[in-house]
Design an enzyme around this catalytic site. Structure first.
Site, PDB file in Angstrom:
ATOM      1  N   GLU A 169     -14.338  23.718  54.262  1.00 41.52           N
ATOM      2  CA  GLU A 169     -15.235  22.880  53.301  1.00 41.52           C
ATOM      3  C   GLU A 169     -14.768  21.348  53.326  1.00 41.52           C
ATOM      4  O   GLU A 169     -13.860  20.842  52.517  1.00 41.52           O
ATOM      5  CB  GLU A 169     -14.713  23.286  51.864  1.00 41.52           C
ATOM      6  N   GLU A 330     -19.208  32.051  51.954  1.00 42.95           N
ATOM      7  CA  GLU A 330     -18.516  32.364  50.656  1.00 42.95           C
ATOM      8  C   GLU A 330     -19.768  32.353  49.608  1.00 42.95           C
ATOM      9  O   GLU A 330     -20.635  31.540  49.788  1.00 42.95           O
ATOM     10  CB  GLU A 330     -17.516  31.081  50.033  1.00 42.95           C
TER      11      GLU A 330
HETATM   12  C1  GAL Z   1     -14.418  27.135  47.702  1.00 41.93           C
HETATM   13  C2  GAL Z   1     -13.408  27.310  48.445  1.00 41.93           C
HETATM   14  C3  GAL Z   1     -12.356  28.571  48.550  1.00 41.93           C
HETATM   15  C4  GAL Z   1     -12.201  28.772  46.913  1.00 41.93           C
HETATM   16  C5  GAL Z   1     -13.537  28.684  46.317  1.00 41.93           C
HETATM   17  C6  GAL Z   1     -13.559  29.153  44.845  1.00 41.93           C
HETATM   18  O1  GAL Z   1     -14.765  25.772  47.410  1.00 41.93           O
HETATM   19  O2  GAL Z   1     -13.739  27.266  50.108  1.00 41.93           O
HETATM   20  O3  GAL Z   1     -11.531  28.438  49.128  1.00 41.93           O
HETATM   21  O4  GAL Z   1     -11.499  27.995  46.597  1.00 41.93           O
HETATM   22  O5  GAL Z   1     -13.988  27.635  46.376  1.00 41.93           O
HETATM   23  O6  GAL Z   1     -14.672  29.015  44.126  1.00 41.93           O
END
Ligand code: GAL
Length: 710
Positions: A169, A330
């Site tokens: 990110e 994710e």
């Molecule tokens: C994302 C990040 C992850 C984790 C997640 C939590 O932005 O890539 O590593 O922190 O948020 O929601």
């Protein structure tokens, strides 16, 4: 001799067997972020068995593991990761390896403090969180290349590694001295001379004229609009250089079978840099789907529940960066830990969210994360198993989606969404407007979503692309806030219209050129000659104003521009982008009474140009009128997408391959819905042929039919 021959054949066969064994990306990849470095190795198998039982076929590892991979400088410890990849493979899981460059270890930041990021207010970040490095730092890039080389050499031929993720990110830019020097060099390269820069930024204004490159500020405050736009481009180029440093290492060492990606941040609409340019470097682009809209005004950002239009448009935006399917690396299993109220998705919503992504063209869905670290900053975050490693309630739902993905994968493999209508989302324009919104009621993404909603409801398939992409494949292109229009872009759009395209321009189009300076022709700048008309004046509205025409009426809200067709004489003085003759513009809508500046003036007009048309809609309009207009544009462009009629908040995604089409329906409405199908289809999840489907709340249906039946 004979035995030598035999030996080499054996070697060849062994090599072939190795190649044959190399895993490919599963057609529908389903995974989770797993951090084996946080757990005793003796527990790995139990975790992996549970993943396998949930139908996962991928783990994503390593993206924060630098201190475990290189505990001290040059002391590489990659064996544990190799064992983790092998253990995952024993459970049927392929691996995506993240390069760990989002979290430089403490020995690194202590020895090379110059790599630490500096915030805009001049504070150097300390160790202990993440994203604490400067993308501009040559030293940091050198250190990144070293660890990535080790990883690439180690895993570049590993049969169970199917992809690489660069960093994690990308977000903040740095204001350290090296970044500032980079900025000045970047400007020098772009402009060649200070005279050119001073001219394009019109620095005579407020005595900003520069006589040394080093005098030029680096700021995101209320600075010269030309500077602000260039700074965004510089930030983009800095990230590009940062990622290319790692991509080059990977390309040199890893098998082409292993795809390279990066996971762009949770709010797909975020615009710290140009995401389409970032995406262009990768084999496949990925994003992390968390629920929020990325609005300039963050109070509009949503409720922690999925809005099918908002999430759908974000998937479409991401798909548009490469005009192909994408990955969601994710997704929250239930809830996050960083919202003002980190409320949970409802029962059923996590599964529906996964399917909704696939409906919009995701070929991978993965959760963040599998199991929460016992300590560290994200202890409260949703996961699929608890700290004890036992399933939490949402696990069963993820497992249901896993079973369904496995069942549907053969049908979905090789299909993608196909759209005949594209919405333009242009980073330069987005930035240019947000530097000075003029009215805080003009929320660009809300304006864009109003078009998106109307167009999608009627076609169920919309691409969202930047002007740099291939536009030739579309019949209708709608550009809601295309504020920055260069002569080059005007020529591209005009040629496309002449060849039969139907172009709709929304308010604020073509006010600025590529230096973020005002276009002297007024709006839409270099498109005035193509439109045969120009904007006389723009107005930020406090109150709605009626608009009406033969083909519809409603209200202008938020923003209104008065349009004026230009006489043939006047037009002949303008340098035209056109190679064919065009007719006189037809006024489609006029403002009613309410605001004297607007009363009776044209609010929308259209001109036939070559084989196509160009339409300018100068007002933000209410949603019912937007629906009416969108219908007309779709008819004009002769778009006839196959759709399934559904009520609001039931989403339909259509994915197509040469011989079949797949419809994925997800129900985000408050209650159950009965959907009648336009023709019989095969129910992929439940089997059999169906002519209608019953969808409970958060219900999902996957339907297919051969393409020849249309
Ligand atoms: C994302 C990040 C992850 C984790 C997640 C939590 O932005 O890539 O590593 O922190 O948020 O929601």
């Amino acid at each position: 001799m004979k035995s030598l021959h035999l030996l080499s054949s054996v070697f060849c066969l062994a090599a072939l067997a190795l190649v044959a064994r190399a895993a490919n990306v599963p057609p529908l990849m389903y995974g989770a972020a797993w951090y084996p470095e946080q757990w005793p190795e003796a527990q790995w198998d139990a975790d992996l068995s549970r993943m396998q039982a949930a139908g996962l076929n991928m783990v994503r590892i390593g993206e924060f593991a630098w201190s475990s991979l290189e505990p001290s400088e040059g002391n590489y410890q990659l064996d544990w990761m190799e064992r983790a990849v092998a253990a995952a493979a024993r459970h049927g899981l392929v691996t995506i390896v993240g390069t760990p460059t989002d979290t430089p270890p403490a020995w690194l930041t202590t020895k090379y403090p110059e790599v630490l990021r500096v915030s805009e207010d001049g504070k150097q970040l300390q160790h202990g969180s993440r994203r604490h490095f400067s993308t501009a730092s040559a030293k940091y890039r050198e250190l990144c290349a070293k660890i990535v080389t080790q990883l690439a050499q180690h895993f570049g031929k590993n049969p169970n590694v199917v992809a690489w993720q660069i960093g994690n990110e990308f977000t903040e830019d740095s204001f350290d001295d090296e970044a500032r020097r980079g900025w000045h060099l970047w400007l020098e390269k772009r402009y060649g001379s200070l005279d050119q820069l001073n001219k394009h930024w019109m620095t005579a204004y407020w005595s900003q004229t520069y006589s040394e490159w080093s005098q030029i500020p680096m700021t995101t405050g209320r600075a010269n609009p030309g500077l602000l736009l260039d700074y965004k481009r510089y930030v983009t180029d800095t990230w590009l250089a940062f990622q290319r440093n790692q991509i080059a290492v990977l390309r040199a060492h890893v098998e082409p079978r292993q795809l390279i990606t990066t996971n762009l941040g949770g709010v797909g609409w975020a615009n710290r840099f140009n995401r389409q340019l970032i995406a262009a470097d990768y084999d496949v682009i990925s994003w992390d789907e968390y629920l929020g809209a990325g609005y300039a005004d963050s109070s509009r950002n949503g409720t922690g529940h999925l809005d099918p239009d908002r999430s759908g448009s974000t998937h479409d935006l991401v798909r548009g960066w490469k005009q192909k399917n994408f990955w969601v690396l994710e997704m929250p299993p239930g809830f996050v830990d960083w919202s003002s109220v980190s409320n949970s998705l409802d029962r059923g919503e996590t599964r529906a969210m996964a399917w909704h992504a696939v409906a919009h063209g995701a070929d991978c869905v993965a959760y963040w994360q599998w199991r929460s670290a016992l300590n560290g900053q994200e202890q409260y975050h949703g996961s699929l198993v608890g700290p004890d490693g036992e399933p939490v309630p949402v696990y069963a739902e993820a497992a249901q989606a896993g079973r369904e993905f496995a069942k549907a994968a053969p049908v979905i493999a090789g299909t993608s969404p196909v759209a005949e209508v594209a919405l333009i989302h242009d980073y330069d324009s987005r930035w240019a407007i947000d530097f000075n919104r003029f009215s805080n009621r003009y929320e660009q993404l809300e304006v864009l979503h109003s078009y998106y909603k109307a167009l999608r409801q009627q076609t169920q398939s919309v691409d969202i692309v930047t002007p740099a992409m291939d536009l030739g494949r579309y019949k209708l292109i709608v550009a809601p806030s295309l504020n920055v229009v260069s002569a080059e872009l005007a020529a591209k759009l005009s040629a496309w219209v002449e060849q039969g395209g139907h172009l709709v321009l929304g308010p604020r189009t073509g006010m600025k050129n590529e230096f973020n300076a005002l276009n002297t022709q007024r709006q839409p700048g270099p498109l005035v000659a193509t439109l045969g008309a120009r904007v006389e004046q723009f107005y930020a509205l406090l109150e709605d104003v009626p608009v009406a025409g033969e083909r519809g009426s409603g209200k202008a809200t938020v923003w209104a521009e008065t349009l004026a067709p230009l006489s043939a004489d006047r037009l002949s003085t303008l340098s035209s982008q056109l190679s064919t003759a065009a007719g006189a513009p037809e006024v489609l809508l006029r403002y009613g009474t309410g605001n004297d500046w607007l009363t009776g003036q044209p609010a929308a007009l259209r001109r036939r140009v070559g084989q196509g048309t160009i339409t300018y809609l100068g007002a933000v309009v209410d949603q019912p009128l937007m629906q009416t207009l969108a219908k007309q544009w779709i008819a004009l462009a002769k778009i006839d997408s196959p759709i399934i009629a559904v009520p609001d908040r039931v989403s339909v995604g259509r994915r197509v391959a040469a011989n079949r089409e797949v419809f994925i329906l997800t129900n985000f409405a408050a209650g159950p819905q009965e959907i009648a199908l336009p023709a019989p289809m095969t129910d992929v999840l439940n089997g059999g042929e169906v002519t209608n489907v019953s969808l409970p709340r958060y219900g999902v249906a996957v339907l297919q039919r051969p393409l020849t039946t249309r």
